[in-house]
Design a protein around this motif. Structure first.
Motif, mmCIF file in Angstrom:
data_model
loop_
_atom_site.group_PDB
_atom_site.id
_atom_site.type_symbol
_atom_site.label_atom_id
_atom_site.label_comp_id
_atom_site.label_asym_id
_atom_site.label_seq_id
_atom_site.Cartn_x
_atom_site.Cartn_y
_atom_site.Cartn_z
ATOM 1 N N ASP A 160 0.827 -89.554 -5.031
ATOM 2 C CA ASP A 160 -0.622 -89.599 -5.192
ATOM 3 C C ASP A 160 -1.287 -88.621 -4.236
ATOM 4 O O ASP A 160 -0.781 -88.370 -3.133
ATOM 5 N N ALA A 161 -2.435 -88.096 -4.663
ATOM 6 C CA ALA A 161 -3.322 -87.309 -3.796
ATOM 7 C C ALA A 161 -4.565 -88.157 -3.587
ATOM 8 O O ALA A 161 -5.458 -88.201 -4.429
ATOM 9 N N ARG A 162 -4.637 -88.864 -2.454
ATOM 10 C CA ARG A 162 -5.644 -89.900 -2.258
ATOM 11 C C ARG A 162 -6.888 -89.433 -1.507
ATOM 12 O O ARG A 162 -7.984 -89.957 -1.725
ATOM 13 N N ARG A 163 -6.765 -88.479 -0.601
ATOM 14 C CA ARG A 163 -7.905 -88.084 0.210
ATOM 15 C C ARG A 163 -8.865 -87.215 -0.595
ATOM 16 O O ARG A 163 -8.424 -86.420 -1.434
ATOM 17 N N PRO A 164 -10.165 -87.349 -0.362
ATOM 18 C CA PRO A 164 -11.124 -86.514 -1.087
ATOM 19 C C PRO A 164 -10.803 -85.033 -0.914
ATOM 20 O O PRO A 164 -10.615 -84.555 0.192
ATOM 21 N N GLY A 165 -10.701 -84.340 -2.024
ATOM 22 C CA GLY A 165 -10.403 -82.917 -1.991
ATOM 23 C C GLY A 165 -8.932 -82.581 -1.905
ATOM 24 O O GLY A 165 -8.581 -81.399 -1.920
ATOM 25 N N ALA A 166 -8.068 -83.586 -1.823
ATOM 26 C CA ALA A 166 -6.628 -83.315 -1.708
ATOM 27 C C ALA A 166 -6.118 -82.627 -2.970
ATOM 28 O O ALA A 166 -6.415 -83.059 -4.087
ATOM 29 N N GLU A 167 -5.329 -81.560 -2.788
ATOM 30 C CA GLU A 167 -4.783 -80.796 -3.908
ATOM 31 C C GLU A 167 -3.343 -81.166 -4.225
ATOM 32 O O GLU A 167 -2.846 -80.838 -5.304
ATOM 33 N N THR A 168 -2.668 -81.818 -3.281
ATOM 34 C CA THR A 168 -1.262 -82.153 -3.476
ATOM 35 C C THR A 168 -0.982 -83.511 -2.856
ATOM 36 O O THR A 168 -1.856 -84.108 -2.208
ATOM 37 N N ASP A 169 0.227 -84.001 -3.039
ATOM 38 C CA ASP A 169 0.511 -85.387 -2.677
ATOM 39 C C ASP A 169 0.375 -85.633 -1.179
ATOM 40 O O ASP A 169 0.836 -84.849 -0.357
ATOM 41 N N ASP A 170 -0.313 -86.740 -0.847
ATOM 42 C CA ASP A 170 -0.431 -87.167 0.547
ATOM 43 C C ASP A 170 -0.026 -88.622 0.727
ATOM 44 O O ASP A 170 -0.180 -89.190 1.804
#
Length: 378
Positions: A212-222
């Motif tokens: 998942d890419a959960r943080r606002p603006g995240a482009e890749t999995d975090d």
């Protein structure tokens, strides 16, 4: 596979490090400089501030702005600690020049690229290794000892977490969604937890993952979860995350007789970031007793269950000591490109699993043996 020719034992081996960001400045350069028989000769970085930083810490080091300048130096080893997308082209150039090479993880974007590099090193008769320093984490060394001593019985489930609380993006290539950057936690921290699982329990035959890419603006999995079924039946549940508000145990290992639970990260990275060095003047990789893990059954360690188990000393210096020994004797690399390729097989399967929402079966082709015994094929 051919064995690289040994190096004359008289003078120190001259090492060039490409890249002086986190990997180069915190891990590789200090560990190379602290290793008997190695000398840090050159640091490659185009950033003038980082060049100045390198010269301040290592007054005798030569600095270069490009890797092309490095090839003109008379070196015995090249360390590639630059961004992930440069690993394969730089390693290819170095190996084709007949230079021994260490590459930071991940070795490549794909297992096929990793195997191609391994084949190139074999054809050139030179040395290639991958920096998987977490094999020398204190908790991992402790767990290997517990398993080797059969303290836990038959291992049934291995839970490994590399979690952080970083709710704001930092930017940079590691958080880029561009495929060529090879960013995201799956290939970053995931390279560590998957490698550790394979070392402990042998090859994986089934992979399921959620990324998942959960943080606002995240482009890749975090925030990523990987479930492995190993050929020997052990199940590994692996978590890597930058969005974990409450951190879980680093390891929870469940056996037929007892379990091992360990909280907290190995202290070596923190010490290196603070400028401490494994130079023999201070204890290295040591952990205070209140952070030791616990072994027991029937009760949570947080409510007093189990008995504390002294944590082994963390030993990142052992990696470059093994590299130096291999270069001197023509012996094997401490971490091979083929092992990196097996790890990348799993990471590629995890990406496919997450995208398609299915478990991915892996072929089994080669018998491997680990601390936990013979597990079939890899």
């Amino acid at each position: 596979m051919s064995t690289p020719a040994p190096t004359a034992p008289s003078s120190p081996l001259r090492v060039g490090v490409i890249g002086y960001g986190l990997a180069g400045s915190v891990f590789h350069a200090p560990l190379v400089a602290a290793t008997d028989g190695l000398v840090l000769d050159t640091v490659v970085t185009s950033d003038p501030a980082r060049q100045a930083q390198a010269r301040a810490e290592f007054p005798d080091v030569h600095t270069a702005a490009t890797a092309d300048e490095l090839w003109q130096r008379d070196l015995d080893l090249v360390v590639i600690a630059s961004p992930n997308k440069t690993h394969v082209p730089l390693a290819t150039t170095a190996l084709e020049a007949g230079l021994p090479v260490v590459v930071d993880k991940p070795l490549a974007a794909t297992a096929a690229e990793a195997r191609a590099l391994a084949a190139l090193a074999d054809r050139r008769g030179t040395f290639l290794s991958v920096f998987q320093n977490r094999r020398w984490d204190n908790d991992f060394l402790t767990l290997r000892r517990l398993i080797a001593d059969d303290e836990l019985g038959e291992i049934q489930r291995f839970e490994s977490r590399f979690e952080r609380w970083r709710p704001q993006l930092k930017g940079g290539w590691r958080e880029s969604g561009a495929p060529e950057e090879i960013g995201g936690l799956l290939y970053d921290l995931g390279s560590h937890v998957v490698d550790q699982a394979l070392v402990l329990f042998g090859p994986a035959v089934r992979v399921y993952a959620e990324t998942d890419a959960r943080r606002p603006g995240a482009e890749t999995d975090d925030d990523t979860f990987i479930a492995l079924t190993h050929a020997n039946g052990v199940r590994s549940h692996l978590y890597v995350s930058a969005t974990t508000a409450q951190l879980g145990p680093r390891f929870r290992v469940l056996g037929s007789r007892a379990g091992y639970v360990k909280y907290g990260l190995d202290p070596q990275e923190g010490a290196l970031r603070e400028g401490l060095r494994p130079d023999g003047r201070l204890p290295w990789g040591e952990e205070p007793p209140h952070l030791w893990g616990r072994v027991g059954s029937g009760e949570s360690p947080l409510t007093g269950g189990g008995a504390p188990v002294p944590t082994e000393l963390g030993d990142y210096p052992a990696y470059y000591a093994a590299v130096e020994a291999a270069l001197r004797t023509g012996g094997p690399a401490p971490v091979t490109a083929q092992e990196a390729a097996h790890c990348l097989d799993v990471l590629e399967a995890a990406r496919m699993s997450s995208q398609e929402g299915v478990a991915v079966e892996l072929p089994v082709t080669t018998t491997v043996t680990t601390e936990h015994g013979e597990h079939g094929a890899a």
